[in-house]
Design a protein around this motif. Sequence first.
Motif: not given
Length: 238
Positions: A211-235
């Motif tokens: 499945r796919m999730v989109e976090i609209e911050v560009g190529h470096h998601v884990h760096r530009e949106a660390p909280a949103a990235f962590a929430e999606a991946v840890l879940d």
Amino acid sequence: MTIDLGRVRAGTEPAGDLTIGFRETGTPSGTPVVLLHGLGSKAATWDLFAAELAEDSGWAIALDARGHGASSWPGEYSLDLMVGDLLAFLDRRGFDRVDLVGHSMGGGVAQLFAGSHPRRVRRLVIEEAAPPARTPPAEPASEPPAEAPGPVDFDWRLVRPVYRGLRTPDPDWWALLASIAAPTLLVAGGPASHLSRERIQETAAAIPDARMVEIEVGHHVHREAPAAFAEAVLDFLR
């Protein structure tokens, strides 16, 4: 050799003919989460996410790819060689099965590894990475310069072969996606990324359980949106 840097334990490990640098965070228990960085980056790019994972009782091991950071700079580079390095590291550490997270170049390595060694991956996270387009572009992409345009802290000799691996159409890579047995999360960076959403969607469709999730911050998601990235991946990893 391992050096304790507070919550991060930095070290190196022999792996085949190379030395692989790593940064380890959290208490060694359960399934380790192995983190693979993008081209020109290094293991430390994952420190913030690794700390979040450790707070969630997880165990993270971020690797320096060959030609980067504390790993060997052998002068010979390809995505396939990086897949072999990862396998050698896991075998050296005695890890039969891991969760695997890869960004960009590291996401390509993670896909190829999970398709080639499906039983070794419990869960797979691919951030902003997909196989090359199925057909060559109308105009060939320009080659990166043979020499670095300025100071860099990685082996510039890897840039051309890795770019070729990420850009040259490869039907075997697309076919290999069907062999991925792990539940897979693909993280897309939205319109600001150079990688098209459609290509990531196509990748997700080729993996049996994805499945796919989109976090609209560009190529470096884990760096530009660390909280949103962590929430999606840890879940997903839970």
